[in-house]
Structures are given as structure tokens and as C-alpha cells.
Design a protein around this motif. Structure first.
Motif, short mmCIF file in Angstrom:
data_model
loop_
_atom_site.label_atom_id
_atom_site.label_comp_id
_atom_site.label_asym_id
_atom_site.label_seq_id
_atom_site.Cartn_x
_atom_site.Cartn_y
_atom_site.Cartn_z
N ARG A 7 36.85 40.18 44.25
CA ARG A 7 37.06 41.51 43.67
C ARG A 7 38.40 42.04 44.13
N CYS A 8 39.15 42.62 43.19
CA CYS A 8 40.45 43.19 43.52
C CYS A 8 40.24 44.38 44.47
N ALA A 9 40.93 44.38 45.61
CA ALA A 9 40.78 45.47 46.58
C ALA A 9 41.46 46.75 46.10
N GLU A 10 42.34 46.64 45.12
CA GLU A 10 43.04 47.82 44.61
C GLU A 10 42.27 48.49 43.48
N CYS A 11 41.99 47.71 42.40
CA CYS A 11 41.41 48.33 41.19
C CYS A 11 39.94 48.00 41.00
N GLY A 12 39.41 47.09 41.82
CA GLY A 12 37.98 46.81 41.76
C GLY A 12 37.57 45.79 40.71
N MET A 57 46.01 36.49 42.35
CA MET A 57 46.49 37.78 41.86
C MET A 57 45.53 38.41 40.87
N CYS A 58 45.39 39.72 40.93
CA CYS A 58 44.60 40.46 39.94
C CYS A 58 45.42 40.57 38.66
N PRO A 59 44.89 40.12 37.53
CA PRO A 59 45.67 40.17 36.30
C PRO A 59 45.80 41.59 35.74
N SER A 60 45.00 42.52 36.25
CA SER A 60 45.09 43.90 35.76
C SER A 60 46.18 44.69 36.50
N CYS A 61 46.15 44.66 37.84
CA CYS A 61 47.06 45.52 38.60
C CYS A 61 48.03 44.72 39.46
N HIS A 62 47.88 43.39 39.46
CA HIS A 62 48.79 42.48 40.16
C HIS A 62 48.74 42.60 41.68
#
Ligand code: ZN
Lengths: 135, 385
Positions: free
Chosen positions: A29-34, A43-48
Motif C-alpha cells: 500500500r502506498c504510504a502517501e496516497c493509500g 513506485m506508486c503509479p498514482s502519486c509516484h
């Protein structure tokens, strides 16, 4: 006979395999955007963001599609033929590919409810498996 | 700089397609095809000043072609690592290099010894583009392209009512064309009943839904359109080209809509560049590693809507007298699996009127697709001109 394919985990994917060994399906799970992502990647493809943590999947799943393997593409799987590989939608928003247990493909329809289970193979690798929910 | 009609295919060549090339190397097969294509174009090997290798997994590198063909001044050398989408991607790449003024005559060759070398299914786990499926799917027993693609076909069947008999239509028509071709591995007629009786490989894909591992090579020469006017053969212009990549390109399992390929993104771009619509297409060479992939591409190209491909292919619609003649050479299913380079060769022959017994009368506008690496799609629209 060559053994079954084994994963060669990277630092990004090791928590997934460690989780399976404990009988838990862990999703990145992305720690920034969830956003939950699968398969694990840096890398999170939504918020990088490259910061990630791990959450345990609920264990629920539904059928998206499937195939029944009949041809022995790999000698180590020959004894299991035919086996059913199910592509399942998880409520977490990602999909899981796993073998079906205790049922045949005739029972499958898109949307059919499933439960995630765990099973160690002969090499000691724990993999997710799927069963019909309520069966 | 404009890409449409900047370049033309001026030469094509191929070897015999066999189950086993008798131990000949891939390099020797590719050189044979290359020399035929160069001769067909009416130029000399020394005139080649660009090479695009359409397959990164090929054991042949451009330097070996330079050495053997005696090419004195190669100005452009690259590759298009898109698996079975590579040959058509290489056409676009060659045309772009020509349009940019880098080179004038570009050689593309692809050869394989699929059976005598390693089997495709065994090789795939080592390829970097399959790293995710190798780590997360292979341990559960998803090991080969048939097993990766079968869930796409099953999903299509469940959503749209597509049937195995409809997939059989594709196999049967393709076999009819192979029999007419004269250089095809499969030469005996196939019926829908034969298809239905063939053993299951990865449900719903049966044996006759799958292409043939083969030995052989094919090559084409792409030249600047203004130079092409003076060469030996009728000019076949590259009117529109595009490539497209599917959502979740490395894992079909994670693809939101697994019935939509990269080609769906490429097709509107290529048709717009060429200034034609699907209704203008006289003949289509559609990448056919599996029957279902043909059906899905017919939809993604816009010949019918999503979900309508099953009905579209029924009743011999893909035959020479049908509404859309497809894979007039026998395709990967019945001619040979030369990764679609044989599709490029066949389209050029059709548009020149050189397709022999499988010639589509008065074919003037045609298309060729590539498909590879879990869903990458490429498309080239060519015109006689
Ligand atoms: Zn994020």
C-alpha cells in the motif's frame, strides 16, 4: 526433473513471500496516497511515492476469469493436471492468480464468491489457493 | 517531417517454412531471406544503410548481417523489443528513420528455429518483460503463453457469449489459406469438427487454437518512398503506422479490462494517419499466435464492436470471398510461426498482386498487425501506389 519455479524475491517483494509463509496475503500500500498495488513494485503509479507499507488482504475474492491447464508445459506440474488457475478480483482493488481447490471449473462464473487459503508445495513454498465461498 | 507515405516496402523474401531446418543456424536462414528481399527490391546488399532487428530474443545481431552481406556504411541500427509486435513496430521504426533522413534502405529480418532450439514456453521465464508473471504466477503453474492468454478468452466468452466453434472458424479458414500458399507447414484440410475434437491445451484453447513452432526466416526492405518509385517491383506504401501498449502491460491478471489489447489504442492513430477506415481494408494479415487473439484484434481494430467478434468471424467471413479476408498465407496457425514477419511479407505480396492462388482480387489497401509480450499491439496500413 526440474523442480517447480521458485520466486527470487527482491527487497520490494520479500514481504509478500514472507507473509505467505505465515499464511497471510500481504498487499503493498502506498504510504502517501493509500493506493493498494499488486504485484509489488517500487513506485506508486498514482502519486509516484516510493514509500510503502503492507496490509493484510481480507481473504475475500470473486471470480474474474480462469483457465484449466491440460498440457504439461512443465514436467513438475504434470502430476497435477488438469488444474484450474483462477483470476480473482479482491475487494482491495487488485487481482490474485491462484489454483482452485476442492471444485472444478464447472462451478465457476464471473462474480462467484471465493475464499483465499494457503498451501505449501513440496518445496516448502507457501502459495495462495482459492476455494468456493460457503463450500 | 511526415511519416505517412514517407517510406515503402520494396523487397520481401522468405525461406522454406519447416518443422525442422535440418540444423541450419538462425543466421543462415536470416541471410537467405535477407538476400532474397534485397534482390526482390532490385538493389544490392551494399545499398542497405539501415537495419532494424524486430526481435531482441534473436541470437542474430545487426553486426553479423553487416559482416556477411558486406554492408559498407550502416548508418542506423536498432531493435524493436515487442515480441510478436516487433516486426510491425520495426516497419514504423524504419519509416521514421527514413523520414528523418537518416537512411534510405532499411533491412528487417527475423528468423527462428523454434523447435530445434528451445521451446518458446521454456524460454519465456528468462525474459525480463515476463519478470512479474515469472515471480508471482509461475509458482502456481501459469507457465506458458497459452495459459496467460486463456483467461482473456474465457472472460470474453463469459461476457459476450463467444464460443469455441467461433474460434474454430478462424483456425479452419486460416488452414484453407495455408493449403493455397505452397510454402506452409500445414497442408491438410481442417474442419470445425476436427478443431472441436482436438485436445485441450489450456481451456478454452485447444490444440488447433495454437500456432506452430517452426523453423524459417523472413525479411523485408523498407526504402524511402521517392527512391522506391525506380525499383523493380510495384511500390507498396507505408500509409499509416502505430503501436499501442495495454493497461498493466506486464501482467494480464492485473489488467482492468483483459479483453482490450494495446492494439485498441494504436488502431485509431494508424487509420487516421493513413486516411482510411476499416471499411476500406481489402485484406488483413492479423497476428495469430492463438485464434482468440485474432478475434480480439478484429474488435480492437474497429471491424466490429467489442464482444461482436464471435459473430463477425462466422460463416467463412475471413475467407478469400468473405467480408474480410484474413491471414491469406496461413498465418502463424498454419503457415509458420515466424513471429509475424511472414504476415508483413504476405501483405506486400497481396498488394502487388503476387499472392498466387490466395490472391484477393484487386487488393489495394491492406493492414498487418503485430501482437506480443502480453498485449503490445502494432499496426501498419499499406497501399498499392
Ligand atoms: Zn501513491
Amino acid at each position: 526433473m526440474p523442480g517447480k519455479p521458485m520466486p527470487d524475491p527482491s527487497p520490494e517483494t520479500r514481504p509478500y513471500w514472507d507473509g505467505l509463509a505465515e499464511g497471510r496475503l500481504m498487499l503493498q500500500r502506498c504510504a502517501e496516497c493509500g493506493r493498494i498495488r499488486h504485484y509489488p513494485q517500487p513506485m506508486c503509479p498514482s502519486c509516484h511515492s516510493m514509500a510503502a507499507d503492507w496490509v493484510e488482504a481480507s481473504g475475500e475474492a470473486t471470480v474474474h476469469s480462469w483457465t484449466v491447464a491440460h498440457h504439461p508445459f512443465h514436467a513438475a506440474f504434470r502430476a497435477e493436471l488438469p488444474y484450474v488457475l483462477v483470476t480473482a478480483d479482491l475487494p482491495e482493488g487488485v487481482r490474485l492468480l491462484a489454483q482452485l481447490r476442492d471444485a472444478t471449473a464447472e462451478a465457476l462464473r464471473p462474480g462467484r464468491k471465493l475464499r483465499i487459503g494457503f498451501e505449501a508445495n513440496e518445496a516448502g513454498l507457501t502459495l495462495p489457493v482459492l476455494r468456493l465461498a460457503g463450500a | 517531417m511526415q511519416l505517412a507515405n514517407a517510406a515503402a516496402v520494396t523487397g520481401v523474401g522468405d525461406t522454406d517454412y519447416t518443422r525442422d531446418a535440418g540444423g541450419r543456424s538462425v543466421l543462415s536462414l536470416q541471410l537467405e531471406a535477407a538476400l532474397k528481399a534485397i534482390s526482390d527490391a532490385g538493389i544490392q546488399p551494399r545499398d542497405i544503410d539501415g537495419i532494424v532487428m524486430p526481435s531482441p530474443s534473436s541470437p542474430v545481431v545487426a553486426e553479423e548481417l553487416v559482416t556477411n552481406l558486406g554492408i559498407p556504411d550502416l548508418r542506423f541500427s536498432t531493435g524493436t523489443p515487442l515480441g510478436g509486435a516487433g516486426p510491425v513496430a520495426a516497419l514504423q521504426c524504419a519509416a521514421a528513420a527514413i523520414a528523418a533522413g537518416i537512411c534510405s534502405h532499411v533491412l528487417l529480418t527475423l528468423g527462428r528455429t523454434g523447435r530445434t532450439g528451445q521451446r518458446i514456453g521454456a524460454r519465456i521465464q528468462q525474459m525480463p518483460q515476463f519478470r512479474l508473471v515469472g515471480e508471482f504466477e509461475a509458482p502456481s503453474g501459469a507457465l506458458a503463453p497459452a495459459q496467460y492468454y486463456a483467461p482473456m478468452a474465457r472472460r470474453h466468452m463469459e461476457m459476450f457469449g463467444t464460443t469455441s466453434r467461433q474460434l474454430a472458424e478462424i483456425a479452419v479458414t486460416t488452414r484453407q489459406h495455408a493449403i493455397l500458399n505452397g510454402n506452409a507447414r500445414m497442408t491438410t484440410p481442417l474442419s470445425i469438427e476436427d478443431h472441436q475434437a482436438s485436445r485441450m491445451i489450456a481451456d478454452p484453447l485447444r490444440l488447433y487454437d495454437c500456432s506452430l513452432e517452426s523453423d524459417g526466416a523472413a525479411a523485408v526492405v523498407v526504402s524511402a518512398a521517392d527512391r522506391a518509385r525506380d525499383l523493380r517491383r510495384p511500390r507498396v506504401l507505408l500509409a499509416g503506422m502505430a503501436e499501442g501498449h495495454p493497461d498493466s502491460p506486464s501482467a494480464i491478471t492485473q489488467r482492468g479490462d483483459m479483453t482490450r489489447l494495446g492494439l485498441a489504442k494504436a488502431a485509431p492513430r494508424a487509420f487516421a494517419m493513413a486516411g482510411v477506415t476499416p471499411a476500406d481494408i481489402d485484406v488483413a494479415e492479423i497476428y495469430d499466435c492463438f485464434t482468440y487473439i485474432v478475434l480480439c484484434q478484429i474488435e480492437d481494430l474497429g471491424f466490429c464492436g467489442k464482444g461482436e467478434g464471435g459473430a463477425f468471424v462466422e460463416g467463412g467471413a475471413l475467407g478469400l470471398q468473405g467480408r474480410l479476408p484474413v491471414n491469406t498465407h496461413g498465418g502463424l496457425l498454419s503457415q509458420a510461426h515466424i513471429a509475424g514477419m511472414n504476415h508483413v511479407v504476405e501483405l506486400v505480396r497481396q498488394l502487388r498482386g503476387e499472392a498466387g492462388r490466395a490472391q484477393v482480387p484487386d487488393a489495394e489497401v491492406g493492414l498487418v498487425t503485430g501482437y506480443g509480450d502480453l498485449g503490445d499491439g502494432t499496426l501498419a496500413i499499406m497501399t498499392r501506389g
